[in-house]
Design an enzyme around this catalytic site. Sequence first.
Site, short mmCIF file in Angstrom:
data_model
loop_
_atom_site.label_atom_id
_atom_site.label_comp_id
_atom_site.label_asym_id
_atom_site.label_seq_id
_atom_site.Cartn_x
_atom_site.Cartn_y
_atom_site.Cartn_z
N LYS A 1 -12.73 4.83 -19.78
CA LYS A 1 -12.12 5.52 -18.63
C LYS A 1 -11.45 4.49 -17.76
O LYS A 1 -12.06 3.47 -17.41
CB LYS A 1 -13.22 6.24 -17.84
CG LYS A 1 -12.74 6.89 -16.55
CD LYS A 1 -12.57 8.39 -16.73
CE LYS A 1 -11.79 9.05 -15.62
NZ LYS A 1 -10.32 8.85 -15.75
N LYS B 1 -8.16 0.64 -19.76
CA LYS B 1 -7.01 0.58 -18.86
C LYS B 1 -5.75 0.50 -19.70
O LYS B 1 -5.79 0.04 -20.84
CB LYS B 1 -7.11 -0.67 -17.97
CG LYS B 1 -6.33 -0.56 -16.67
CD LYS B 1 -7.14 0.09 -15.57
CE LYS B 1 -6.36 0.17 -14.29
NZ LYS B 1 -7.22 0.55 -13.16
N THR C 1 -10.33 7.19 -3.42
CA THR C 1 -10.56 5.73 -3.42
C THR C 1 -10.58 5.21 -1.98
O THR C 1 -11.47 4.44 -1.60
CB THR C 1 -9.49 5.01 -4.27
OG1 THR C 1 -9.42 5.66 -5.54
CG2 THR C 1 -9.84 3.56 -4.46
N SER D 1 -12.85 11.11 -10.23
CA SER D 1 -12.28 11.37 -11.55
C SER D 1 -13.36 11.94 -12.48
O SER D 1 -13.10 12.85 -13.26
CB SER D 1 -11.73 10.09 -12.17
OG SER D 1 -10.40 9.87 -11.75
P1 NAD Z 1 0.08 1.97 -5.07
O1 NAD Z 1 1.17 1.66 -6.03
O2 NAD Z 1 -0.02 3.34 -4.50
O3 NAD Z 1 0.10 0.94 -3.85
C1 NAD Z 1 0.22 -0.45 -3.97
C2 NAD Z 1 0.81 -0.94 -2.65
O4 NAD Z 1 0.75 -2.37 -2.61
C3 NAD Z 1 2.27 -0.55 -2.45
O5 NAD Z 1 2.42 -0.06 -1.14
C4 NAD Z 1 3.02 -1.89 -2.61
O6 NAD Z 1 4.22 -1.92 -1.87
C5 NAD Z 1 1.98 -2.83 -2.06
N1 NAD Z 1 2.17 -4.25 -2.43
C6 NAD Z 1 2.49 -4.79 -3.63
N2 NAD Z 1 2.56 -6.13 -3.53
C7 NAD Z 1 2.26 -6.44 -2.23
C8 NAD Z 1 2.13 -7.64 -1.51
N3 NAD Z 1 2.34 -8.84 -2.07
N4 NAD Z 1 1.79 -7.58 -0.19
C9 NAD Z 1 1.59 -6.40 0.40
N5 NAD Z 1 1.68 -5.22 -0.24
C10 NAD Z 1 2.01 -5.23 -1.55
O7 NAD Z 1 -1.28 1.57 -5.84
P2 NAD Z 1 -2.76 2.02 -5.51
O8 NAD Z 1 -3.10 3.13 -6.42
O9 NAD Z 1 -2.94 2.15 -4.05
O10 NAD Z 1 -3.56 0.75 -6.04
C11 NAD Z 1 -3.72 -0.45 -5.27
C12 NAD Z 1 -4.84 -1.28 -5.85
O11 NAD Z 1 -6.04 -0.50 -5.88
C13 NAD Z 1 -4.64 -1.73 -7.30
O12 NAD Z 1 -5.29 -2.97 -7.48
C14 NAD Z 1 -5.35 -0.66 -8.10
O13 NAD Z 1 -5.74 -1.10 -9.40
C15 NAD Z 1 -6.55 -0.42 -7.20
N6 NAD Z 1 -7.23 0.87 -7.38
C16 NAD Z 1 -6.57 2.04 -7.26
C17 NAD Z 1 -7.27 3.23 -7.40
C18 NAD Z 1 -6.62 4.57 -7.18
O14 NAD Z 1 -7.34 5.59 -7.25
N7 NAD Z 1 -5.33 4.65 -6.93
C19 NAD Z 1 -8.63 3.22 -7.69
C20 NAD Z 1 -9.28 1.99 -7.79
C21 NAD Z 1 -8.57 0.83 -7.64
#
Ligand code: NAD
Length: 418
Positions: free
Chosen positions: A70, A106, A190, A351
């Site tokens: 997952k 992943k 999250t 999820s």
């Molecule tokens: P997302 O694409 O919605 O958001 C990522 C954000 O980070 C964007 O706003 C982007 O502009 C910004 N960003 C990228 N590089 C940057 C930098 N150098 N400085 C500042 N901002 C920057 O993605 P998300 O789903 O919010 O995921 C973010 C992190 O959380 C990832 O590591 C992802 O693996 C992790 N995550 C996400 C989830 C989920 O449910 N979406 C769950 C667990 C972990």
Amino acid sequence: MSQQYNPFDNVVAAIKKAAAILEYSENDYTRLLHPEKELKVSLPIKMDNGEVKVFDGYRVQYSCTRGPAKGGIRYHQNVNIDEVKALAAWMAFKNAIADIPFGGGKGGITVNPKELSAGELERLTRRYTSSMSYMIGPDKDIPAPDVGTTPQVMGWIVDTYSMINRIYSPAVVTGKPLPLGGSQGRVEATGLGVFRTVLNILKKLDMDPKRVTVAVQGMGNVGSYSAKFMYEEGAEVVAVSNSSGAVYLKTGLNIPEIIEHIESGKKLCDYNAEGVEHITNEELLTLDVDVLIPAALENAINEDNVNDVKAKVIVEGANGPVTVAADDILSARGTYIVPDILANSGGVIVSYFEWIQNQQNYYWTLEEVNTKLLEKMDKNFEDLWTLSKEKNITLREAAYVIALERIAEAAKPRGIWP
Ligand code: NAD
């Protein structure tokens, strides 16, 4: 960054540390240093202008010892096999510490989704789904959204998988749109879990959430909801950033206004309000705040900037935002770091709830989802905190100890086939 960091090295280091604390022999954990299955596919797509472009796609099933794989699917221009392997491994450990019956996986495509039209994105998603369709399935491997993918992308995956297999299969992915069997509360899960984790650690440290200052890196799904919930709690969210830049206001930013600004399609770096200063993304990470929530990508805090990081508490919204070397320096300095595999597990917990609802064809209210989510987040944090105090180890070490023990305990009675 003056140096390239391989996020998979971070995972291996964390597993080895936990194994040493558990006094495991190499035989007890060596299989967990290797992904079970890695798929790499070429994805030719007809672009809107008639040109054919080929993208690289990946899916890694890291460990299926505790259940089907997952983990999310990332669309980003920097996706590569080492990143996908690391993200898949983190999912195996995250699902174990969350105590949900899944292994870890992943996937991703090396693409900047912002450069594709909706039609191109749909064709790319369908081609990718067909290439990995034999590998995924409600009881085999269940993807979900991650950076650059959305509920709509999940909708195309459900449709493609269902057409190929001639059976409607909403449980093949989670994070779907609600009318397609998505769960109430999944979009914000999250961020809600990250927020609850901040409250949990502040309580242990006797800090009042209404009096703390917070900086959030990455105003995407995780960062926006984390910032919103902290703002609603009364904390001063003094700085936020995304890939366009960062904004700062000493007395606390108006987070709902900023979210509205971003959602209307404007750049965060173009946001202006009285007293708001524009700072660099790097400056945000080194602000003198109580709580720092890195919620963008991996390796944000590394050897190059760690000596300037001043936050008292770091709650990892992103996966792998702190490198091993930076983690060692911060921990020695007494900074509390709540690790990703606990702090951002709210998404995969909901999820799991979505997958249960799909399998039962019986849907829960938002209140039911959130009550069950927060119960789990609280219990998991309490277990982590207790073990860390008992063994005098960091919260990250405690998280890996709990997770590794759960995976190893499941592996033992299964044995090694043949
Ligand atoms: P997302 O694409 O919605 O958001 C990522 C954000 O980070 C964007 O706003 C982007 O502009 C910004 N960003 C990228 N590089 C940057 C930098 N150098 N400085 C500042 N901002 C920057 O993605 P998300 O789903 O919010 O995921 C973010 C992190 O959380 C990832 O590591 C992802 O693996 C992790 N995550 C996400 C989830 C989920 O449910 N979406 C769950 C667990 C972990």
